[in-house]
Scaffold this active site. Structure first.
Site, PDB file in Angstrom:
ATOM      1  N   ASP A 275       0.873  -1.165   0.229  1.00 58.18           N
ATOM      2  CA  ASP A 275       0.276   0.000  -0.085  1.00 58.18           C
ATOM      3  C   ASP A 275       0.726   1.121  -0.056  1.00 58.18           C
ATOM      4  O   ASP A 275       2.117   1.186   0.917  1.00 58.18           O
ATOM      5  CB  ASP A 275      -1.002  -0.210   1.308  1.00 58.18           C
ATOM      6  N   GLU A 316      -0.140  -2.254  -5.022  1.00 56.73           N
ATOM      7  CA  GLU A 316      -1.526  -1.651  -5.316  1.00 56.73           C
ATOM      8  C   GLU A 316      -1.608  -0.257  -5.897  1.00 56.73           C
ATOM      9  O   GLU A 316      -1.052   0.961  -5.251  1.00 56.73           O
ATOM     10  CB  GLU A 316      -2.126  -1.398  -4.427  1.00 56.73           C
TER      11      GLU A 316
END
Length: 567
Positions: A275, A316
Site C-alpha cells: 500500500d 497496489e
C-alpha cells in the site's frame, strides 16, 4: 525481468475486515466453517485493522502485532489448518505517529536513533529554498513543480522536541494536532498564578480549544501576561494523530521492512499487498509519486526481501489504463490488480456488448499480465483506471448509472472534474438485480487471474446510506463496509443468489481447468454474448453468457470427457 512465477494458487480469495462478520476473526472462521462455505475459498485477504492501528480503518499502522480486540495467533493457526492462505497489507510509505519509532523522537528529540527514520523536511530540502518564519524550508518552485500534494499547503507536520524546538517532518497523508484541556492546578504547577485567576484563565483556554481555535487566536484579555507561559504549557502537552512518511534512505527503515515481512510470513501470508508504495521514493525536482527510477528500485529491494520469505508482492496503485502502469508492473514480474474489471462488467451490461471485456482479456493473455481481480472491495469501484479503455462518454454513463442507483462519486483527492472512484456496493451498482450479480460473478471466475471476493458482494449487500450519514464528512466509503452480526451473515446464506455464487466459487476453487498456467480461449460469439473456455490437464470449462438477458451456462468436463459440472 519477467518472473511471473506461478507460486500462488489462483483459487478464490475472501476479502474482509477482521470485524466485518460477527466482530472478530474468530467469528469469520465460524462463518467459513459453515457447510455452505466448504471448499469455496483458497485464501483470505484480511484488511489491516487486524494489526495494531489507529486511523483510516487500519491503514495507519502503529505496528504489525495482531490487534487483540479482533484476532489471535490461534485464529491464524486455525486458518492454516483450513488450508486457507493469507494476504496482508504492508504500508511502505508511512507509519502512525503512535509508532514506537515516532514516539521515541518525541521523547528523546535529537538523541533518538529514529530521528531520520522519518523524513526531516529541512534536511531533505537543504539548499533548495528559503527558511520561512515558521521554521520550515519553502522549496523553490523549480524543485516542486512536478510534485503533487494530497492536501492544501506543504505536506509538513511541525514536531515539538523535548527542548521546545519545532522540527518539520514530511507528512503526506492525515495529520491532526490536539491540545488537551487544562485546569487551575495545571497552571499553578507550571508558573506563579493565584487559584482564582488560574481557574478563570483555564476556562478561557478550554473554551477556545472547544471552539477549534489555534493557540495564537486565543484572546487572553486581562490574563495576557500569562500568554507565553500558558501556550508553552499547552505545547508541551501537544498530542498528534496522523501518518508520517518513512525515510527509505535510512538503514533502520530497511531493517523495519525486513522484520515486518518476516512477521507477516510467520502469520501465514502468501501475498503481500504493498500500500502507498508509489509515494515512498522522493527526490527534489522529481515527482513524489511514481518517480523513476526510484519506484522501481524500491520495489526491487522489497522484492528481494520478500523472496527470502516466499512472499508474492501485489503492488497496489490506481493509474489510467492508457498510462500502462499495469503492464510495467507485469514486465517487472509483479502480480497486479485488475482494477478495470468492476467498471467493464457494468459497462458491458449497460451497453450489451463484449467489446471491451474481450479487448482486456486479450491484453492479459498476450502480455502475460497476472492479476488479482474483483467486483467490489473496501474502496470504491475504480473510475480513473478506465481512462483509455473506455471513452469519456462511456465512463460518464457508468458514473451516472451507479449514482442513480444510490452511489457516490469521489474525485481525485478533492480535485473537481477528475473522478477517482464511485462508492457503492456492487449489488446496488447493478441495480440490486440478482441475475446481474450472478452473471458478474460468473464472468469474474472465468476471467484471467485470482478472484478476490468482497464479503458484502458475496452476501448481496445493499448500499448502507445510514452508515454514510453517521460517518459524517468523508464517510462515503462506509456505504460498502457494513459490519454484519454473525447471525445476520448466517441468514444471508439462505438466499438463492448467495448459494449460487458459492456454487460458482467452489467450482472455480476445485476444478483443475483454471490456473495461472492454464489455457484460456476466447470463443467466437455475437457482440451481446461472451464465450470463454479454459483447458488444463485434459479438463475443460466452457462459459457462454448473454450480456443482454443476463443469463449464462457453464459446462465442465474432466479428462475422460465426463460432464462434472453444469450450471
Amino acid at each position: 525481468m519477467n518472473e511471473n512465477k506461478s507460486i500462488i494458487k489462483s483459487g478464490p480469495m475472501l476479502n474482509a475486515y477482521p470485524d466485518s462478520i460477527g466482530g472478530t476473526l474468530d467469528d469469520i472462521i465460524r462463518f467459513l466453517n459453515r457447510n455452505e462455505l466448504e471448499d469455496v475459498f483458497q485464501s483470505f485477504y484480511i484488511l489491516p485493522s487486524v494489526f495494531n492501528t489507529d486511523l483510516d480503518r487500519g491503514f495507519s499502522v502503529i505496528d504489525y502485532n495482531l490487534n487483540k480486540m479482533y484476532a489471535s495467533k490461534e485464529n491464524l493457526i486455525e486458518l492454516k489448518k483450513m488450508n486457507i492462505a493469507l494476504k496482508f497489507d504492508f504500508v511502505l510509505n508511512h507509519s502512525s505517529v503512535l509508532s514506537s519509532q515516532f514516539q521515541d523522537i518525541l521523547k528523546k528529540g535529537e538523541n533518538s536513533k529514529y530521528k531520520e527514520f522519518f523524513i526531516p523536511w529541512n534536511k531533505f530540502w537543504d539548499g533548495c529554498g528559503e527558511i520561512s518564519e515558521e521554521g520550515y524550508i519553502q522549496p523553490d518552485t523549480e524543485y516542486i513543480k512536478d510534485m503533487f500534494f494530497r492536501k492544501p499547503g506543504l505536506p509538513i507536520l511541525m514536531v515539538r522536541m523535548p527542548d521546545g524546538k519545532e522540527v518539520p517532518y514530511w507528512n503526506t497523508f492525515y495529520q491532526e494536532v490536539k491540545y488537551g484541556k487544562i485546569d487551575a492546578q495545571d497552571l499553578m504547577k507550571a508558573f506563579d498564578i493565584q487559584y482564582v485567576s488560574a481557574d478563570r484563565l483555564a476556562k478561557i483556554v478550554n473554551t477556545a480549544i472547544d471552539e477549534g481555535k489555534k493557540l495564537a487566536e486565543i484572546e487572553f484579555g486581562k490574563f495576557d501576561e500569562y500568554r507565553k507561559d500558558t501556550i508553552d504549557l499547552l505545547e508541551s502537552r501537544r498530542k498528534y494523530l496522523g501518518q508520517m512518511d518513512l525515510n527509505i534512505k535510512s538503514p533502520l527503515v530497511w531493517e523495519f521492512y525486513e522484520d515486518t515481512l518476516k512477521k507477516l510470513s510467520g502469520y501465514g501470508a502468501e501475498i503481500i499487498r504493498l500500500d502507498a508504495f508509489a509515494y515512498a521514493p522522493k527526490e527534489p525536482e522529481l515527482p513524489n509519486f511514481l518517480n523513476d527510477p526510484g519506484t522501481w528500485n524500491l520495489l526491487g529491494r522489497v522484492k528481494d526481501l520478500a523472496d527470502r520469505y516466499n512472499l508474492t508482492l501485489l503492488p497496489e496503485i490506481h493509474s489510467k489504463y492508457e498510462d500502462k502502469m499495469h503492464e510495467k508492473l507485469a514486465d517487472q514480474g509483479y502480480l497486479t490488480y485488475d482494477f478495470f474489471l468492476p467498471g467493464l462488467i457494468i459497462d458491458a451490461f449497460e451497453r450489451n456488448t463484449n467489446e471491451v471485456l474481450i479487448r482486456w482479456i486479450k491484453d492479459m493473455l498476450e502480455k502475460d499480465i497476472k492479476v488479482v481481480n474483483m467486483l467490489g472491495c473496501h474502496d470504491g469501484i475504480p473510475l480513473l483506471d478506465l481512462k483509455g479503455l473506455l471513452t469519456e462518454e462511456q465512463i460518464q454513463v457508468l458514473i451516472d448509472t451507479v449514482v442513480e442507483r444510490g452511489g457516490f462519486v469521489k474525485d481525485l483527492h478533492g480535485e473537481k472534474n477528475m473522478y477517482y472512484q464511485v462508492n457503492a456496493t456492487y449489488y446496488s451498482a447493478l441495480g440490486e438485480n440478482d441475475a446481474k450479480l450472478l452473471l458478474a460473478r460468473a464472468i469474474q471466475i472465468f476471467m484471467p487471474g485470482k478472484p478476490q471476493v468482497w464479503y458484502l458482494d458475496l452476501l448481496a449487500g445493499k448500499n448502507d446510506h445510514e452508515a454514510v450519514k453517521n460517518a459524517g464528512a468523508g464517510g462515503h466509503k462506509e456505504i460498502n463496509r457494513t459490519n454484519l452480526k454473525l447471525e445476520e451473515a448466517f441468514n444471508e446464506l439462505g438466499k438463492d443468489v448467495v448459494l449460487k455464487q458459492l456454487s460458482l466459487l467452489k467450482f472455480r476453487n476445485s476444478f483443475p481447468a483454471f490456473g495461472f498456467d492454464a489455457e484460456l480461449k476466447i470463443l467466437e460469439s455475437k457482440p451481446e454474448s461472451l464465450k470463454l473456455q479454459w483447458k488444463n490437464n485434459g479438463c475443460i470449462a466452457t462459459f457462454d453468457a448473454n450480456l443482454k438477458k443476463y443469463t449464462f451456462n457453464i459446462v465442465a468436463t474432466n479428462e475422460k470427457g465426463e460432464v462434472v459440472y453444469n450450471f
